[in-house]
Design a protein around this motif. Structure first.
Motif, short mmCIF file in Angstrom:
data_model
loop_
_atom_site.label_atom_id
_atom_site.label_comp_id
_atom_site.label_asym_id
_atom_site.label_seq_id
_atom_site.Cartn_x
_atom_site.Cartn_y
_atom_site.Cartn_z
N ILE A 152 -10.67 -7.30 4.21
CA ILE A 152 -10.71 -5.94 3.67
C ILE A 152 -9.28 -5.42 3.56
CG2 ILE A 152 -11.49 -3.56 4.07
CD1 ILE A 152 -13.80 -4.81 5.75
N LEU A 153 -8.94 -4.81 2.43
CA LEU A 153 -7.65 -4.18 2.21
C LEU A 153 -7.77 -2.68 2.41
CD1 LEU A 153 -4.67 -4.27 1.20
CD2 LEU A 153 -5.59 -4.04 -1.13
N THR A 154 -6.81 -2.08 3.12
CA THR A 154 -6.80 -0.64 3.35
C THR A 154 -5.37 -0.18 3.52
OG1 THR A 154 -7.76 1.13 4.72
CG2 THR A 154 -7.05 -0.87 5.86
N ASN A 155 -5.19 1.09 3.86
CA ASN A 155 -3.86 1.62 4.16
C ASN A 155 -3.48 1.34 5.61
OD1 ASN A 155 -4.38 4.47 2.06
ND2 ASN A 155 -2.90 2.84 1.71
N PRO A 169 3.89 -1.24 7.35
CA PRO A 169 4.10 0.21 7.27
C PRO A 169 4.94 0.63 6.07
CG PRO A 169 4.42 -0.56 9.52
CD PRO A 169 4.32 -1.78 8.66
N LYS A 170 5.89 -0.21 5.65
CA LYS A 170 6.77 0.19 4.55
C LYS A 170 6.01 0.34 3.23
CE LYS A 170 11.11 -1.60 6.43
NZ LYS A 170 10.60 -1.97 7.75
N SER A 171 5.01 -0.47 3.01
CA SER A 171 4.19 -0.33 1.81
C SER A 171 2.90 0.41 2.09
CB SER A 171 3.87 -1.70 1.22
OG SER A 171 3.06 -2.46 2.11
N ASP A 172 2.66 0.77 3.35
CA ASP A 172 1.46 1.47 3.79
C ASP A 172 0.19 0.68 3.44
OD1 ASP A 172 0.03 3.45 5.08
OD2 ASP A 172 -0.11 4.73 3.31
N LEU A 173 0.23 -0.62 3.69
CA LEU A 173 -0.92 -1.47 3.42
C LEU A 173 -1.27 -2.28 4.66
CD1 LEU A 173 -0.03 -2.77 -0.16
CD2 LEU A 173 -1.86 -1.15 0.43
#
Length: 454
Positions: free
Chosen positions: A192-195, A228-232
């Motif tokens: 699953i992809l999220t922030n 964290p830098k791409s917030d992913l």
């Protein structure tokens, strides 16, 4: 003012910070100091906020009923028969016979009138005694047949039917509190992809993250990798038989294109909203380390309603392909931790998210694209180079400290955040042309961007 992205929990990073000297346009560079700050009335912030139980107000409707006015009887008016001229004189016998004929006709008219009057009175009395028992109400009508229509291709309904099975609600509990966000299913076996800000603090034994799927199944998830830098972030649930989302592309997405956002705003899972792409290439500080330049996103802007809890959910085109990951909203005032949509939502372009997600899934970490400079805002428009990393792409391209970068390819660079966003829109190895204003006048330089693990 504060600047947060929707859907996280606990303490929220302030976002954006006043325009200050930022770090290098890429991972690992240290931020400079001494950058002029924005005036307070020019600041804007983006909301990263926790789930709050919504309050619903049930409206009351009163219906007034008036009695039906009584049925009025029909009135009849006697008629006058003509007399006088036009008649000839007759013999006495003839006159006598005509007089009787007139009496008989008059009696017939009176009898007819009485009959009609009696019928009207009888009908009125019958109506009053019987009431309106013959009336048909909506409540007594049968239900219509179930609709057999199908959603037209390219409609919001058709997009929702396709994408909803690929969206999950993520519930996070940590020592700091609880929060909720959204996620996008990448594989049938539970990736699953999220922030990052949705699941930050939910791993390494510090908390619990649970995925709630559209088929009502739920399962705990473990964090595979975060950036964290791409917030992913990528997480994994031990579940099979899931429906992966279709990932589209964002490089050729036109402004004005219709889009649909799906997620769990304020914990309301499976919420569907629609709008358009309002703008592209928006430098937005959201999530990450308290809204620093480390967290600048090269965002898609949309007016589709995005609220706290939508974070990590998909922004999709009208073919049902994911074009962005919803990450931030604009909040017009300070102290509005649970501020809702004002029509300014921001999403990470899927082209960038696909690359980062692949690395996170395979290696647990991601590579940041870098130019190899430390930058700050220039006095005029542009990003001023404060320092150049030895051996980096900028040094090799002839960029020197003090230069002001005003353009990357055809994209104008108005400030330091714009340069960071422009660099992050590329992948390591991409070659770009940079326009520079320096002591020797304007010039251009070609640089090959590199990657740096962060």
């Amino acid at each position: 003012m504060t600047d947060h992205t929707p859907g996280s929990y606990g303490e929220r990073p302030d976002e954006p910070k006043p325009q200050a000297d930022g770090p290098a346009a890429g991972a690992g560079d240290m931020p400079p100091a001494g950058v002029p700050q924005q005036q307070p009335d020019q600041q804007q912030h983006y909301e990263q906020s926790a789930y709050q139980q919504p309050t619903y107000q049930q409206s009351a409707h009163q219906q007034a009923f008036q009695s039906q006015p009584p049925h009025s009887t029909q009135q009849f008016q006697s008629q006058s028969w003509p007399s006088g001229g036009g008649y000839t004189a007759m013999a006495p016998m003839q006159q006598h016979r005509n007089r009787h004929t007139g009496l008989i006709a008059g009696a017939a008219v009176l009898a007819l009138a009485a009959g009609l009057l009696g019928g009207g009175v009888g009908g009125y009395v019958g109506y009053q005694l019987g009431g309106d028992k013959g009336a048909v109400t909506s409540l007594e009508q049968p239900r219509p047949a179930r609709s057999a229509s199908t959603a037209p291709q390219g409609s919001v309904q058709q997009v929702a039917e396709k994408v909803l099975p690929s969206v999950v609600q993520l519930q996070v509990v940590t020592g700091r509190g609880a929060g909720e966000g959204s996620g996008i299913i990448l594989s049938s076996d539970g990736y699953i992809l999220t922030n990052n800000h949705v699941v930050d603090g939910g791993g390494q034994g510090r908390g619990q993250v649970t995925a709630q799927f559209q088929d009502n199944r739920s399962a705990p998830v473990r964090i595979v990798g975060t950036d964290p830098k791409s917030d992913l972030a990528v997480v994994k649930a031990d579940v099979t038989g899931l429906t992966p989302a279709d990932l589209g592309r964002s490089d050729d997405l036109p402004v004005g294109a219709a889009v649909v956002a799906i997620g769990s705003p304020f914990g309301l899972s499976g919420t569907v909203t629609s709008g358009i792409i309002s703008a592209k290439d928006r430098p937005v500080r959201a999530g990450g380390e308290s809204g620093s330049q480390e967290s600048v996103l090269d965002a898609l802007q949309t007016d589709a309603a995005i609220n706290p809890g939508n974070s990590g959910g998909p922004l999709v085109d009208m073919d049902g392909n994911v074009v962005g990951i919803n990450s931030a909203i604009y909040s017009p005032g300070s102290g509005q931790e649970q501020a809702g949509s004002v029509g300014l939502g921001f999403a990470i372009p899927v082209d960038q998210a696909r690359r980062i997600a692949t690395e996170l899934k395979d290696t647990g970490s991601a590579t940041q694209t870098t130019l190899g400079v430390t930058i700050g805002n220039a006095q005029q428009a542009g990003a001023q180079v404060r320092d150049v990393v030895p051996g980096g792409p900028a040094e090799q391209a002839g960029i020197r400290s003090g230069d002001v970068i005003t353009k990357m390819d055809d994209r104008s660079i108005m400030d330091a955040d714009a340069l960071v966003a422009a660099v992050r829109s590329h992948a390591p190895g991409d070659r770009v042309r940079i326009t520079i204003t320096g002591s020797g006048g304007d010039r251009t330089a070609d640089a090959t961007l590199t990657g740096q693990k962060g």
